[in-house]
Design an enzyme around this catalytic site. Structure first.
Site, PDB file in Angstrom:
ATOM      1  N   SER A 127      -7.605  10.860  -4.936  1.00 21.69           N
ATOM      2  CA  SER A 127      -6.950  11.500  -3.787  1.00 21.69           C
ATOM      3  C   SER A 127      -6.983  13.021  -3.863  1.00 21.69           C
ATOM      4  CB  SER A 127      -5.494  11.034  -3.749  1.00 21.69           C
ATOM      5  OG  SER A 127      -4.735  11.855  -2.907  1.00 21.69           O
ATOM      6  N   GLU A 129      -4.612  14.706  -3.132  1.00 19.90           N
ATOM      7  CA  GLU A 129      -3.296  15.115  -3.649  1.00 19.90           C
ATOM      8  C   GLU A 129      -3.395  15.584  -5.100  1.00 19.90           C
ATOM      9  OE1 GLU A 129      -0.072  15.287  -2.289  1.00 19.90           O
ATOM     10  OE2 GLU A 129      -1.099  15.092  -0.377  1.00 19.90           O
ATOM     11  N   TYR A 151       3.119  10.869  -7.425  1.00 21.05           N
ATOM     12  CA  TYR A 151       1.931  10.195  -6.875  1.00 21.05           C
ATOM     13  C   TYR A 151       0.663  10.923  -7.330  1.00 21.05           C
ATOM     14  CZ  TYR A 151      -1.665   8.941  -3.431  1.00 21.05           C
ATOM     15  OH  TYR A 151      -2.839   8.548  -2.831  1.00 21.05           O
TER      16      TYR A 151
HETATM   17  P1  NDP Z   1      -1.865   1.615   1.947  1.00 23.18           P
HETATM   18  O1  NDP Z   1      -0.546   2.105   1.491  1.00 23.18           O
HETATM   19  O2  NDP Z   1      -2.080   1.303   3.390  1.00 23.18           O
HETATM   20  O3  NDP Z   1      -2.253   0.293   1.109  1.00 23.18           O
HETATM   21  C1  NDP Z   1      -1.869   0.133  -0.219  1.00 23.18           C
HETATM   22  C2  NDP Z   1      -2.231  -1.261  -0.662  1.00 23.18           C
HETATM   23  O4  NDP Z   1      -1.857  -1.429  -2.042  1.00 23.18           O
HETATM   24  C3  NDP Z   1      -1.529  -2.384   0.116  1.00 23.18           C
HETATM   25  O5  NDP Z   1      -2.456  -3.416   0.336  1.00 23.18           O
HETATM   26  C4  NDP Z   1      -0.458  -2.844  -0.861  1.00 23.18           C
HETATM   27  O6  NDP Z   1      -0.077  -4.183  -0.687  1.00 23.18           O
HETATM   28  C5  NDP Z   1      -1.204  -2.686  -2.178  1.00 23.18           C
HETATM   29  N1  NDP Z   1      -0.346  -2.687  -3.355  1.00 23.18           N
HETATM   30  C6  NDP Z   1       0.720  -1.879  -3.597  1.00 23.18           C
HETATM   31  N2  NDP Z   1       1.257  -2.180  -4.792  1.00 23.18           N
HETATM   32  C7  NDP Z   1       0.530  -3.189  -5.328  1.00 23.18           C
HETATM   33  C8  NDP Z   1       0.592  -3.930  -6.522  1.00 23.18           C
HETATM   34  N3  NDP Z   1       1.520  -3.686  -7.451  1.00 23.18           N
HETATM   35  N4  NDP Z   1      -0.335  -4.899  -6.747  1.00 23.18           N
HETATM   36  C9  NDP Z   1      -1.272  -5.180  -5.815  1.00 23.18           C
HETATM   37  N5  NDP Z   1      -1.393  -4.507  -4.640  1.00 23.18           N
HETATM   38  C10 NDP Z   1      -0.492  -3.535  -4.411  1.00 23.18           C
HETATM   39  O7  NDP Z   1      -2.952   2.701   1.458  1.00 23.18           O
HETATM   40  P2  NDP Z   1      -4.308   3.193   2.174  1.00 23.18           P
HETATM   41  O8  NDP Z   1      -5.071   2.014   2.624  1.00 23.18           O
HETATM   42  O9  NDP Z   1      -3.991   4.296   3.115  1.00 23.18           O
HETATM   43  O10 NDP Z   1      -5.055   3.877   0.946  1.00 23.18           O
HETATM   44  C11 NDP Z   1      -5.885   3.110   0.066  1.00 23.18           C
HETATM   45  C12 NDP Z   1      -5.956   3.812  -1.280  1.00 23.18           C
HETATM   46  O11 NDP Z   1      -6.510   5.118  -1.121  1.00 23.18           O
HETATM   47  C13 NDP Z   1      -4.600   4.001  -1.959  1.00 23.18           C
HETATM   48  O12 NDP Z   1      -4.801   3.885  -3.347  1.00 23.18           O
HETATM   49  C14 NDP Z   1      -4.237   5.439  -1.605  1.00 23.18           C
HETATM   50  O13 NDP Z   1      -3.351   5.995  -2.556  1.00 23.18           O
HETATM   51  C15 NDP Z   1      -5.606   6.079  -1.638  1.00 23.18           C
HETATM   52  N6  NDP Z   1      -5.774   7.265  -0.815  1.00 23.18           N
HETATM   53  C16 NDP Z   1      -5.431   7.196   0.507  1.00 23.18           C
HETATM   54  C17 NDP Z   1      -5.604   8.302   1.314  1.00 23.18           C
HETATM   55  C18 NDP Z   1      -5.270   8.241   2.767  1.00 23.18           C
HETATM   56  O14 NDP Z   1      -5.236   9.296   3.391  1.00 23.18           O
HETATM   57  N7  NDP Z   1      -5.073   7.073   3.338  1.00 23.18           N
HETATM   58  C19 NDP Z   1      -6.141   9.569   0.769  1.00 23.18           C
HETATM   59  C20 NDP Z   1      -6.562   9.481  -0.605  1.00 23.18           C
HETATM   60  C21 NDP Z   1      -6.359   8.372  -1.367  1.00 23.18           C
HETATM   61  P3  NDP Z   1       1.148  -4.632   0.293  1.00 23.18           P
HETATM   62  O15 NDP Z   1       0.514  -4.872   1.627  1.00 23.18           O
HETATM   63  O16 NDP Z   1       1.660  -5.865  -0.364  1.00 23.18           O
HETATM   64  O17 NDP Z   1       2.145  -3.505   0.315  1.00 23.18           O
HETATM   65  P1  GDP Z   2       0.294  13.179   2.185  1.00 24.26           P
HETATM   66  O1  GDP Z   2      -0.601  14.350   2.359  1.00 24.26           O
HETATM   67  O2  GDP Z   2      -0.348  12.039   1.456  1.00 24.26           O
HETATM   68  O3  GDP Z   2       1.618  13.501   1.617  1.00 24.26           O
HETATM   69  O4  GDP Z   2       0.487  12.581   3.684  1.00 24.26           O
HETATM   70  P2  GDP Z   2       1.745  12.586   4.679  1.00 24.26           P
HETATM   71  O5  GDP Z   2       1.194  12.200   6.001  1.00 24.26           O
HETATM   72  O6  GDP Z   2       2.869  11.772   4.148  1.00 24.26           O
HETATM   73  O7  GDP Z   2       2.220  14.105   4.712  1.00 24.26           O
HETATM   74  C1  GDP Z   2       1.360  15.149   5.130  1.00 24.26           C
HETATM   75  C2  GDP Z   2       2.162  16.439   5.273  1.00 24.26           C
HETATM   76  O8  GDP Z   2       3.049  16.303   6.381  1.00 24.26           O
HETATM   77  C3  GDP Z   2       3.022  16.822   4.070  1.00 24.26           C
HETATM   78  O9  GDP Z   2       2.839  18.216   3.831  1.00 24.26           O
HETATM   79  C4  GDP Z   2       4.442  16.579   4.548  1.00 24.26           C
HETATM   80  O10 GDP Z   2       5.431  17.445   3.962  1.00 24.26           O
HETATM   81  C5  GDP Z   2       4.291  16.885   6.034  1.00 24.26           C
HETATM   82  N1  GDP Z   2       5.362  16.297   6.854  1.00 24.26           N
HETATM   83  C6  GDP Z   2       6.199  16.972   7.681  1.00 24.26           C
HETATM   84  N2  GDP Z   2       7.079  16.127   8.228  1.00 24.26           N
HETATM   85  C7  GDP Z   2       6.811  14.888   7.751  1.00 24.26           C
HETATM   86  C8  GDP Z   2       7.392  13.603   7.963  1.00 24.26           C
HETATM   87  O11 GDP Z   2       8.357  13.430   8.702  1.00 24.26           O
HETATM   88  N3  GDP Z   2       6.832  12.563   7.291  1.00 24.26           N
HETATM   89  C9  GDP Z   2       5.750  12.716   6.468  1.00 24.26           C
HETATM   90  N4  GDP Z   2       5.220  11.655   5.864  1.00 24.26           N
HETATM   91  N5  GDP Z   2       5.198  13.929   6.235  1.00 24.26           N
HETATM   92  C10 GDP Z   2       5.707  15.006   6.874  1.00 24.26           C
END
Ligand code: NDP
Ligand code: GDP
Length: 328
Positions: A127, A129, A151
């Site tokens: 990520s 992040e 995270y």
């Molecule tokens: P989501 O939060 O939508 O999905 C997370 C998934 O992980 C869900 O299917 C959840 O299952 C599963 N999960 C959580 N805990 C466990 C566990 N203990 N065992 C098995 N499965 C588990 O994430 P995204 O699809 O948005 O992102 C996919 C990956 O990419 C993540 O690792 C995220 O951190 C990373 N990422 C995402 C970004 C983004 O902008 N979306 C950017 C960079 C990295 P359940 O449905 O049961 O909750």
């Molecule tokens: P992140 O980059 O994975 O933390 O994705 P988020 O969508 O959760 O947050 C993106 C940015 O939006 C961060 O800088 C947050 O501080 C900002 N932000 C401002 N208001 C909110 C809010 O109400 N919810 C979330 N999730 N983020 C917010």
């Protein structure tokens, strides 16, 4: 026919990646954790109309024996580790769980692969992040990491253990350092989706205000459908490697939010409320990625721009909320 095993298949990226791989003719297995409300488990897969085309296996990232069993059952060519506690804000409330799932969980998957299926190609969902308090204005694979949340710290462990297993055991293991990517399937707690859902509620007369935290932060936002293609491309390379995946354009939360309000024909200033409780203990002020390596080596480029994506998300939320049983 190739076979893929996806952890996190019920999440945003898991759903789009499944759809992408099915279209390529893959057999797709997914790891899902047990929940008492199994009927909502495959909402995203159903949204894409593919729930009955993937095979779900019981497993949890914190239980390595379950991962070994999933590998035995699926016999995959490729494993995509997308599972995580993925919400930054929640990682301050549950730092240890985040470390166990998001950090050590990746090591569990790698260890299961090393023991059970060392020829498998492995993708780790790293990520942006991890850049956190970024030391360079534009981040590349060479930019030093400075994570700002439990995270980000956990993702950094997962990133380096992936590099380490590649270097130590010769695994075909790659990290995709993906910048924020969104879609109508994005979790409702993330800011883009919170905004498009909030705008849709105001438009439909279900709410009057939208509460946000720090709207001065900036993110490099792409569409999840574009980003899962990059994941797959990484595993098609002869050599494993790490790649930044980003659009190269950064936008403030304020401007992204304005785009959503204007698209719905609403005045943002009338409805937006800044809530100090939503500010984070440590902020990632700005992210902007340079995906030149992915472009050159993988031939990858994003296709969907921010405005088009926000419009798609607002439309999807209005449609969902217009069905009366989804208004809760
Ligand atoms: P989501 O939060 O939508 O999905 C997370 C998934 O992980 C869900 O299917 C959840 O299952 C599963 N999960 C959580 N805990 C466990 C566990 N203990 N065992 C098995 N499965 C588990 O994430 P995204 O699809 O948005 O992102 C996919 C990956 O990419 C993540 O690792 C995220 O951190 C990373 N990422 C995402 C970004 C983004 O902008 N979306 C950017 C960079 C990295 P359940 O449905 O049961 O909750
Ligand atoms: P992140 O980059 O994975 O933390 O994705 P988020 O969508 O959760 O947050 C993106 C940015 O939006 C961060 O800088 C947050 O501080 C900002 N932000 C401002 N208001 C909110 C809010 O109400 N919810 C979330 N999730 N983020 C917010």
């Amino acid at each position: 026919m190739k076979t893929a095993l996806i952890t996190g298949i019920t999440g945003q990226d898991g759903a789009y990646l499944s759809q992408f791989l099915l279209r390529k003719g893959y057999k797709v297995f997914g790891v899902t954790r047990r929940s008492s409300s199994s009927e909502i488990h495959d909402t995203r897969l159903r949204f894409l109309g593919i729930a009955d085309r993937v095979k779900l296996l019981d497993g949890n990232l914190v239980d390595v024996s379950s991962l070994v069993r999933c590998l035995r059952e699926a016999e995959p060519d490729e494993v995509y580790n997308l599972a995580a506690q993925s919400f930054v804000m929640a990682s301050w409330q549950q730092p240890l769980l985040t470390g166990q799932v998001t950090g050590l969980g990746a090591a569990n998957v790698l260890e299961a692969i090393r023991l059970e299926a060392p020829k498998v190609r492995f993708y780790q969902a790293s990520s942006s992040e991890m850049f956190g308090l970024a030391e360079e204005l534009v981040q590349t694979e060479k930019t030093p990491f400075h994570p700002r949340s439990p995270y980000g710290v956990s993702k950094l462990f997962a990133h380096w253990i992936t590099v380490n297993y590649r270097e130590s055991f010769g695994l075909h293991a790659s990290n995709g350092i993906l910048f924020n990517h969104e879609s109508p399937l994005r979790g409702i707690e993330f800011v883009t989706r919170k905004v498009t859902d909030g705008v849709a509620r105001i438009k439909l007369g279900l709410a009057n205000e939208l509460r946000l935290g720090n709207i001065d932060a900036k993110r490099d936002w792409g569409h999840a459908r574009d980003y899962v293609r990059a994941m797959w491309l990484m595993l098609q390379q002869d050599e494993p490697d790490d790649y930044v995946v980003a659009t190269g354009r950064t936008t403030s939360i304020r401007d992204m939010c304005r785009t959503a309000f204007e698209y719905a024909g609403l005045a943002m200033d009338k409805h937006l409320v800044i809530d100090p409780a939503l500010f984070r203990p440590a902020e990632v002020d700005g992210l902007l990625g340079n995906a030149a390596k992915a472009r050159a080596r993988l031939g990858w480029a994003p296709e969907v721009g921010l405005e088009e994506m926000i419009r798609e998300m607002v439309d999807a939320d209005i449609k969902r909320l217009s069905l009366s049983n989804n208004r809760a």
